[in-house]
Design an enzyme around this catalytic site. Structure first.
Site, PDB file in Angstrom:
ATOM      1  N   TRP A 179       5.401   9.688  -0.254  1.00 59.84           N
ATOM      2  CA  TRP A 179       5.174   8.701  -1.563  1.00 59.84           C
ATOM      3  C   TRP A 179       4.625   9.745  -2.569  1.00 59.84           C
ATOM      4  O   TRP A 179       5.308   9.494  -3.848  1.00 59.84           O
ATOM      5  CB  TRP A 179       4.343   7.550  -1.297  1.00 59.84           C
ATOM      6  CG  TRP A 179       5.039   6.681  -0.533  1.00 59.84           C
ATOM      7  CD1 TRP A 179       4.790   6.059   0.623  1.00 59.84           C
ATOM      8  CD2 TRP A 179       6.263   5.876  -0.741  1.00 59.84           C
ATOM      9  NE1 TRP A 179       5.672   5.280   1.364  1.00 59.84           N
ATOM     10  CE2 TRP A 179       6.609   4.890   0.414  1.00 59.84           C
ATOM     11  CE3 TRP A 179       7.312   5.833  -1.922  1.00 59.84           C
ATOM     12  CZ2 TRP A 179       7.911   4.006   0.366  1.00 59.84           C
ATOM     13  CZ3 TRP A 179       8.180   5.218  -1.860  1.00 59.84           C
ATOM     14  CH2 TRP A 179       8.677   4.156  -0.761  1.00 59.84           C
ATOM     15  N   ASP A 198      -2.606   6.194  -6.442  1.00 58.18           N
ATOM     16  CA  ASP A 198      -1.555   5.329  -5.546  1.00 58.18           C
ATOM     17  C   ASP A 198      -2.443   4.866  -4.522  1.00 58.18           C
ATOM     18  O   ASP A 198      -2.730   5.304  -3.520  1.00 58.18           O
ATOM     19  CB  ASP A 198      -0.299   6.056  -5.293  1.00 58.18           C
ATOM     20  CG  ASP A 198       0.482   5.044  -4.504  1.00 58.18           C
ATOM     21  OD1 ASP A 198       0.427   3.661  -4.637  1.00 58.18           O
ATOM     22  OD2 ASP A 198       1.683   5.507  -4.304  1.00 58.18           O
ATOM     23  N   LYS A 242       1.474  -5.080   0.301  1.00 56.18           N
ATOM     24  CA  LYS A 242       0.887  -4.858   1.493  1.00 56.18           C
ATOM     25  C   LYS A 242      -0.583  -5.895   1.538  1.00 56.18           C
ATOM     26  O   LYS A 242      -0.691  -6.671   2.148  1.00 56.18           O
ATOM     27  CB  LYS A 242       0.480  -3.544   1.645  1.00 56.18           C
ATOM     28  CG  LYS A 242       1.962  -2.841   1.677  1.00 56.18           C
ATOM     29  CD  LYS A 242       1.848  -1.097   1.582  1.00 56.18           C
ATOM     30  CE  LYS A 242       2.992  -0.623   1.156  1.00 56.18           C
ATOM     31  NZ  LYS A 242       4.263  -0.885   1.810  1.00 56.18           N
TER      32      LYS A 242
HETATM   33  C1  LIG Z   1       1.904   4.571  -0.882  1.00 57.97           C
HETATM   34  C2  LIG Z   1       2.992   3.984  -1.340  1.00 57.97           C
HETATM   35  N1  LIG Z   1       3.372   4.208  -2.615  1.00 57.97           N
HETATM   36  C3  LIG Z   1       4.509   3.668  -3.183  1.00 57.97           C
HETATM   37  C4  LIG Z   1       5.396   2.827  -2.568  1.00 57.97           C
HETATM   38  C5  LIG Z   1       6.626   2.353  -3.050  1.00 57.97           C
HETATM   39  O1  LIG Z   1       6.329   1.155  -3.322  1.00 57.97           O
HETATM   40  P1  LIG Z   1       7.392   0.313  -4.187  1.00 57.97           P
HETATM   41  O2  LIG Z   1       8.501  -0.109  -3.224  1.00 57.97           O
HETATM   42  O3  LIG Z   1       6.762  -1.209  -4.701  1.00 57.97           O
HETATM   43  O4  LIG Z   1       8.163   0.794  -5.319  1.00 57.97           O
HETATM   44  C6  LIG Z   1       5.072   2.507  -1.130  1.00 57.97           C
HETATM   45  C7  LIG Z   1       5.956   1.651  -0.400  1.00 57.97           C
HETATM   46  O5  LIG Z   1       5.605   1.298   0.646  1.00 57.97           O
HETATM   47  C8  LIG Z   1       3.761   3.090  -0.511  1.00 57.97           C
HETATM   48  O6  LIG Z   1       3.637   2.905   0.755  1.00 57.97           O
END
Ligand SMILES: Cc1ncc(COP(=O)(O)O)c(C=O)c1O
Length: 359
Positions: free
Chosen positions: A101, A170, A194
């Site tokens: 991510w 994040d 989550k």
């Molecule tokens: C740490 C993290 N950042 C970003 C995301 C992406 O999130 P989204 O699907 O809401 O764009 C996730 C998705 O699992 C994640 O775990």
């Protein structure tokens, strides 16, 4: 047989939240409508919207210096919105790479302005969090970190090691699972699916001095516009925010973030203890010092048993353990809504599976 779930996200919501949503399904507070049928400019929805905002502020002890926004587009849109709003020309955005991510966040930001990798854990296949030997510099627009790496099952054990004037985090997969000092951050974002509720809404906590007007930015991508309109610039995801409010109420009733932190530590220990006592039958993916309290990643010494493990889990009523394709093996995601009893059942199953198939 009762089923238990360990999905990485979207994940389960607390049972109490689902029961309340069910009870209010076709008549929210004697209005004769589901909340999602209400106007987002009407009193009923506005109360829910403001309650959710106030609850998040209380739970995370968010100071007056920061504002809370509820946006759409998931955490992925924040990968782009953060640099669009905070990366001024002549400055550089710095990224700590600790998993897939953060790599995605870095790549998106690189399309928008100048970015550099400040620290990286890639040389350990993201098993270990890198050492924090980075000094903030005047050229930095911000330093971006990912507090918990959902796919690899690693987490910064101590967030106090980052002292950057513009720290951006994040926190999609560990928000509300441990106490943090919000004043240390310029911006925090988290997709809700989550620890906060269902998908469809993303919480953004932003320091107010960063809310600049920028005429070049489309309104929908501007933090300033969303803040000025109390996240009601356009139609918000009404039902997602309603459920978010119920989840936040549930966290408050359970005892708040301190209680979630205590539970997370206990829940994770229950499973890690089985891995550690298995003499290598189970192998944890993350290094001991970087282990996540939210996503427990592991493989089997004998990979031929993997399908058997999943099959027998399902027969025992245990679901959602398949690991992400980039890591393989298994991942038990134990977000706030997963009770300790589910972790105990999984731990017991793992011990029995080893007894049956181990040497
Ligand atoms: C740490 C993290 N950042 C970003 C995301 C992406 O999130 P989204 O699907 O809401 O764009 C996730 C998705 O699992 C994640 O775990």
């Amino acid at each position: 047989m009762e089923r238990i779930f360990f999905q990485p996200g979207p994940t389960t919501l607390p049972k109490e939240v689902l029961s309340r949503a069910k009870a209010e399904w076709d008549d929210f507070e004697e209005t004769g409508l589901n909340i999602m049928e209400h106007s987002h400019r009407g009193k009923s929805y506005e109360t829910v919207h403001d309650q959710a905002k106030e609850r998040l502020k209380r739970l995370m002890d968010i100071p007056e210096t920061h504002d809370v926004l509820f946006l759409q587009g998931g955490a992925s849109l924040q990968f782009a919105m953060v640099p669009m709003n905070l990366l001024e020309s002549g400055k550089k955005a710095k990224y700590a790479l600790t998993g897939s991510w953060s790599e995605k966040a870095y790549k998106e930001a690189s399309k928008i302005g100048q970015c550099e990798i400040a620290i990286s854990g890639k040389d350990t296949q993201y098993r270990t969090m890198p050492s924090m030997d980075y000094q903030a510099s005047d050229e930095d627009a911000y330093l971006h970190i990912t507090s918990n790496n959902t796919i690899y099952g690693t987490q910064w054990p101590d967030l106090n090691i980052f002292s950057h004037p513009n720290l951006v985090a994040d926190m999609s997969s560990d928000i509300l699972s441990r106490a943090i000092n919000v004043s240390d951050y310029a911006l925090i974002y988290a997709g809700a699916q989550k620890n906060l509720g269902p998908s469809g809404v993303t919480a953004v906590i932003i320091r107010k001095d960063l809310l600049h007007e920028n005429e070049k930015l489309p309104n929908i991508l501007s933090y300033h516009i969303h803040a000025k309109n109390n996240s009601l610039y356009n139609t918000p995801p009404v039902y997602s925010i309603y459920l978010l409010n119920l989840v936040l109420q549930w966290v408050e009733e359970q005892g708040g973030v301190a209680e979630m932190e205590e539970r997370s530590t206990k829940k994770a220990k229950t499973i890690y203890d089985v891995i550690d006592a298995s003499s290598g039958f189970y192998k944890g993916y993350a290094s001991l010092e970087s282990r996540s309290l939210m996503n427990i990643t592991f493989t089997l010494e004998n990979s031929e048993l993997e399908q058997q493990f999943i099959n027998e889990c399902e027969i025992s009523g245990i679901f959602g353990l398949k690991g992400h394709r980039s890591v393989g093996g298994f991942r038990a995601s134990i977000y706030n809504s997963v009770p300790l009893e589910s972790c105990e059942k999984l731990a017991k199953f793992m011990v029995q599976f080893q007894e049956k198939y181990g040497k």
